[in-house]
Design a protein around this motif. Structure first.
Motif, PDB file in Angstrom:
ATOM      1  N   LYS A  95       9.094 -33.401  52.851  1.00 12.56           N
ATOM      2  CA  LYS A  95      10.061 -32.396  52.398  1.00 12.56           C
ATOM      3  C   LYS A  95       9.410 -31.023  52.422  1.00 12.56           C
ATOM      4  N   PHE A  96      10.071 -30.064  53.060  1.00 14.59           N
ATOM      5  CA  PHE A  96       9.582 -28.697  53.164  1.00 14.59           C
ATOM      6  C   PHE A  96      10.368 -27.764  52.254  1.00 14.59           C
ATOM      7  N   THR A  97       9.662 -26.856  51.635  1.00 14.03           N
ATOM      8  CA  THR A  97      10.238 -25.699  50.966  1.00 14.03           C
ATOM      9  C   THR A  97       9.401 -24.500  51.379  1.00 14.03           C
ATOM     10  N   ALA A  98       9.773 -23.315  50.910  1.00 14.18           N
ATOM     11  CA  ALA A  98       9.005 -22.117  51.235  1.00 14.18           C
ATOM     12  C   ALA A  98       8.865 -21.245  50.005  1.00 14.18           C
ATOM     13  N   TYR A  99       7.813 -20.474  49.970  1.00 11.27           N
ATOM     14  CA  TYR A  99       7.601 -19.517  48.891  1.00 11.27           C
ATOM     15  C   TYR A  99       7.200 -18.177  49.479  1.00 11.27           C
ATOM     16  N   TYR A 100       7.149 -17.156  48.639  1.00 12.67           N
ATOM     17  CA  TYR A 100       6.917 -15.804  49.111  1.00 12.67           C
ATOM     18  C   TYR A 100       6.309 -14.981  47.985  1.00 12.67           C
ATOM     19  N   GLU A 101       5.921 -13.778  48.300  1.00 14.56           N
ATOM     20  CA  GLU A 101       5.400 -12.849  47.302  1.00 14.56           C
ATOM     21  C   GLU A 101       6.452 -11.766  47.079  1.00 14.56           C
ATOM     22  N   LEU A 144      17.429 -32.357  64.057  1.00 16.76           N
ATOM     23  CA  LEU A 144      17.146 -31.260  63.141  1.00 16.76           C
ATOM     24  C   LEU A 144      16.899 -31.774  61.735  1.00 16.76           C
ATOM     25  N   PRO A 145      15.870 -31.258  61.058  1.00 15.77           N
ATOM     26  CA  PRO A 145      15.712 -31.581  59.644  1.00 15.77           C
ATOM     27  C   PRO A 145      16.923 -31.097  58.858  1.00 15.77           C
ATOM     28  N   VAL A 146      17.334 -31.852  57.879  1.00 18.74           N
ATOM     29  CA  VAL A 146      18.484 -31.488  57.057  1.00 18.74           C
ATOM     30  C   VAL A 146      18.036 -30.515  55.988  1.00 18.74           C
ATOM     31  N   PRO A 147      18.607 -29.288  55.927  1.00 16.11           N
ATOM     32  CA  PRO A 147      18.182 -28.316  54.922  1.00 16.11           C
ATOM     33  C   PRO A 147      18.432 -28.844  53.513  1.00 16.11           C
ATOM     34  N   THR A 148      17.481 -28.592  52.645  1.00 16.07           N
ATOM     35  CA  THR A 148      17.624 -28.934  51.244  1.00 16.07           C
ATOM     36  C   THR A 148      17.195 -27.748  50.416  1.00 16.07           C
ATOM     37  N   ALA A 149      17.362 -27.843  49.106  1.00 17.43           N
ATOM     38  CA  ALA A 149      17.062 -26.715  48.236  1.00 17.43           C
ATOM     39  C   ALA A 149      15.567 -26.511  48.100  1.00 17.43           C
ATOM     40  N   PRO A 150      15.124 -25.258  47.881  1.00  8.39           N
ATOM     41  CA  PRO A 150      13.706 -24.990  47.686  1.00  8.39           C
ATOM     42  C   PRO A 150      13.212 -25.527  46.362  1.00  8.39           C
ATOM     43  N   ASP A 151      11.880 -25.429  46.147  1.00  7.95           N
ATOM     44  CA  ASP A 151      11.285 -26.113  45.007  1.00  7.95           C
ATOM     45  C   ASP A 151      11.657 -25.497  43.663  1.00  7.95           C
ATOM     46  N   ILE A 152      12.243 -24.310  43.636  1.00  2.91           N
ATOM     47  CA  ILE A 152      12.743 -23.777  42.371  1.00  2.91           C
ATOM     48  C   ILE A 152      13.958 -24.574  41.908  1.00  2.91           C
ATOM     49  N   LEU A 153      14.608 -25.270  42.851  1.00  5.79           N
ATOM     50  CA  LEU A 153      15.842 -25.975  42.539  1.00  5.79           C
ATOM     51  C   LEU A 153      15.624 -27.454  42.285  1.00  5.79           C
ATOM     52  N   LEU A 154      14.652 -28.039  42.925  1.00  8.17           N
ATOM     53  CA  LEU A 154      14.456 -29.469  42.847  1.00  8.17           C
ATOM     54  C   LEU A 154      13.082 -29.808  42.299  1.00  8.17           C
ATOM     55  N   LEU A 177      -0.605 -29.013  61.542  1.00  5.52           N
ATOM     56  CA  LEU A 177       0.532 -28.687  62.399  1.00  5.52           C
ATOM     57  C   LEU A 177       1.779 -29.161  61.680  1.00  5.52           C
ATOM     58  N   ILE A 178       2.745 -28.273  61.509  1.00  7.00           N
ATOM     59  CA  ILE A 178       3.988 -28.627  60.828  1.00  7.00           C
ATOM     60  C   ILE A 178       5.142 -28.618  61.809  1.00  7.00           C
ATOM     61  N   TYR A 179       6.107 -29.481  61.552  1.00  6.78           N
ATOM     62  CA  TYR A 179       7.315 -29.576  62.365  1.00  6.78           C
ATOM     63  C   TYR A 179       8.500 -29.550  61.418  1.00  6.78           C
ATOM     64  N   ASN A 180       9.347 -28.521  61.551  1.00  9.23           N
ATOM     65  CA  ASN A 180      10.505 -28.389  60.659  1.00  9.23           C
ATOM     66  C   ASN A 180      11.392 -27.280  61.200  1.00  9.23           C
ATOM     67  N   SER A 181      12.563 -27.128  60.620  1.00  5.97           N
ATOM     68  CA  SER A 181      13.406 -25.986  60.978  1.00  5.97           C
ATOM     69  C   SER A 181      13.265 -24.920  59.904  1.00  5.97           C
ATOM     70  N   PHE A 182      13.198 -23.663  60.344  1.00  6.34           N
ATOM     71  CA  PHE A 182      13.075 -22.535  59.438  1.00  6.34           C
ATOM     72  C   PHE A 182      14.082 -21.464  59.835  1.00  6.34           C
ATOM     73  N   PRO A 183      14.541 -20.655  58.876  1.00  6.75           N
ATOM     74  CA  PRO A 183      15.456 -19.565  59.210  1.00  6.75           C
ATOM     75  C   PRO A 183      14.713 -18.379  59.817  1.00  6.75           C
ATOM     76  N   GLY A 234      14.490 -28.862  54.156  1.00  2.00           N
ATOM     77  CA  GLY A 234      14.568 -29.856  55.213  1.00  2.00           C
ATOM     78  C   GLY A 234      13.445 -30.863  55.180  1.00  2.00           C
ATOM     79  N   ASN A 235      13.623 -31.922  55.937  1.00  2.71           N
ATOM     80  CA  ASN A 235      12.607 -32.954  56.103  1.00  2.71           C
ATOM     81  C   ASN A 235      11.991 -32.832  57.484  1.00  2.71           C
ATOM     82  N   GLY A 236      10.672 -32.743  57.531  1.00  3.20           N
ATOM     83  CA  GLY A 236       9.962 -32.617  58.786  1.00  3.20           C
ATOM     84  C   GLY A 236       8.717 -33.480  58.782  1.00  3.20           C
TER      85      GLY A 236
END
Length: 415
Positions: A163-169, A31-41, A347-353, A404-406
């Motif tokens: 390194k993966f992060t996510a964003y939204y509207e 499993l990729p290790v969760p890390t903070a999103p890009d607002i944090l890092l 194609l991306i490989y990572n863990s997502f909530p 996380g890292n994917g």
């Protein structure tokens, strides 16, 4: 266009339970290790690497079966209604981009000579045909293995770690006029912005330490919307677009129009550096909860991100990526467009909530076909991907704890 990253109301974010379980649903895979999103890092420091992508044999991707072309969300039982339709729509958006002059210019100097606009376009057309005609996930996988070559990102370590992060509207309430309650503005792009001398004014120069510089600001008269909470306005700067519920009962939307020339600064890292919050386990919900409990700290930390963002009204149109096409929830990604092929199939490989039936979020490791349609000021180097979660509360909940890292692959037809 999402330049700051790339998008739930603030209340929705604040309701996230940081103790939600993170349960992997794919056995026997690291499993990729969760890390903070890009607002944090901040962006991960990288040494420029040419080429940013390298072709890989399918066998070299184990145990990450992502490279075999798995995406059970398209045709499998774990998919949700409309997911294949969303993928096809995202492909069509990229095809529209690839027909434009800006795409021709973008590919003229692409660092990998065999990745051309024509090859990217043909790859999308053929993949679209396969998605439409395939009767099962296995059939699609077999066709992809047979007809496509995989190019893997070298990542931030030269070994493929991304390194993966996510964003939204987000969805916020705002007023078209300033009131005693709605007093924090968003601004239009100044008409003479292209003539501004550099270095540009900093955030504190344009809005003041408390965000209320008002008539003393050189932006006076360019206010377009007013927010009740300063953090709401700041989050729009972070995400780059928003759907707006106006106080008069109508709706609109806003998108990126320009920004001052300053790099990304991580507010989360600044708090950690000052000993206010631990960096380990720091998520967006925890950051927002901190500011809600100590709102005076906004004045100390928000100005540390010196960049300032301007907006334009988009009349309800969906969030739009840097290649000027709509981004699609869970089918669009943002990467460094100086390195990665714009509009291309990936194609991306990572863990997502993912939401559960009991209203919680649990992590699931997945592979998903996506389209590379956006970028952001915090997305630098071959080892960064920002994943678009969509609009509204649930999207923000998920984006706030994504990390996380994917791995990242691009798919191109064999030549």
């Amino acid at each position: 266009m999402r330049k700051t990253l790339a998008l739930l109301s603030l209340m929705g974010i604040a309701l996230i339970n940081p103790l939600w379980s993170a349960v992997a649903q794919v056995p026997n895979l690291p499993l990729p290790v969760p890390t903070a999103p890009d607002i944090l890092l901040p962006p991960i420091p990288t040494t420029p690497q040419i080429p940013p992508l390298e072709p890989v044999a399918l066998g070299s991707c184990t145990p990450q079966y992502a490279c075999l072309g798995w995406d059970e969300q398209i045709l499998g039982q774990r998919g949700k209604a409309g997911d294949r339709k969303a993928l096809l729509a995202s492909i069509d958006n990229s095809l529209r981009y690839l027909a434009k002059k800006e795409a021709i210019a973008a590919y003229q100097n692409y660092p990998i000579k065999e990745i051309t606009l024509d090859r990217v376009r043909r790859s999308l057309l053929r993949f679209r045909q396969l998605v439409v005609s395939s009767k099962s996930t296995a059939q699609l996988q077999a066709a992809v293995r047979r007809e496509f070559v995989f190019y893997k990102s070298v990542g931030n370590d030269g070994k493929g770690t991304v390194k993966f992060t996510a964003y939204y509207e987000p969805v916020y309430t705002a007023s078209r006029v300033k009131t005693s309650a709605y007093k924090y503005p968003l601004y239009r792009l100044p008409p003479d912005f292209n003539q501004w001398a550099k270095p540009h004014p900093k955030r504190i120069d344009l809005e003041g330490k408390d965000g209320l510089l008002g008539n003393k600001s050189q932006l006076r008269g360019l206010e377009m919307l007013w927010f009740r909470d300063r953090l709401d306005a700041y989050m729009v700067h972070i995400q780059g677009s928003a759907q707006i519920k106006l106080t008069n009962g109508t709706k609109t939307s806003i998108g990126y129009a320009g920004g001052t020339d300053y790099p990304w600064t991580s507010i989360g890292k600044e708090l950690a550096k000052d000993g206010k919050l631990p960096l380990e386990g720091l998520t967006l919900p925890r950051l927002i909860t901190y500011f809600q409990r100590q709102p005076q700290e906004l004045n100390n930390y928000l100005p540390r991100w010196e960049r300032f963002v301007f907006f334009q009204e988009t009349a309800g149109r969906p969030a739009t990526g840097s290649i000027h096409v709509p981004v699609t929830a869970e089918r669009s990604i943002a990467t460094d467009k100086s390195l990665m092929p714009p509009g291309a199939l990936a194609l991306i490989y990572n863990s997502f909530p993912y939401p559960t039936s009991v209203g919680k979020l649990e992590r699931r490791t997945v592979s998903r076909f996506v389209l590379d349609q956006d970028t952001g000021s915090a997305i630098k180097g071959p080892g960064r991907v920002d994943y678009f979660m969509g609009s509204g509360k649930l999207a923000g909940d998920r984006a706030g704890i994504t990390g996380g890292n994917g791995s990242l692959y691009y798919l191109l037809l064999r030549q």
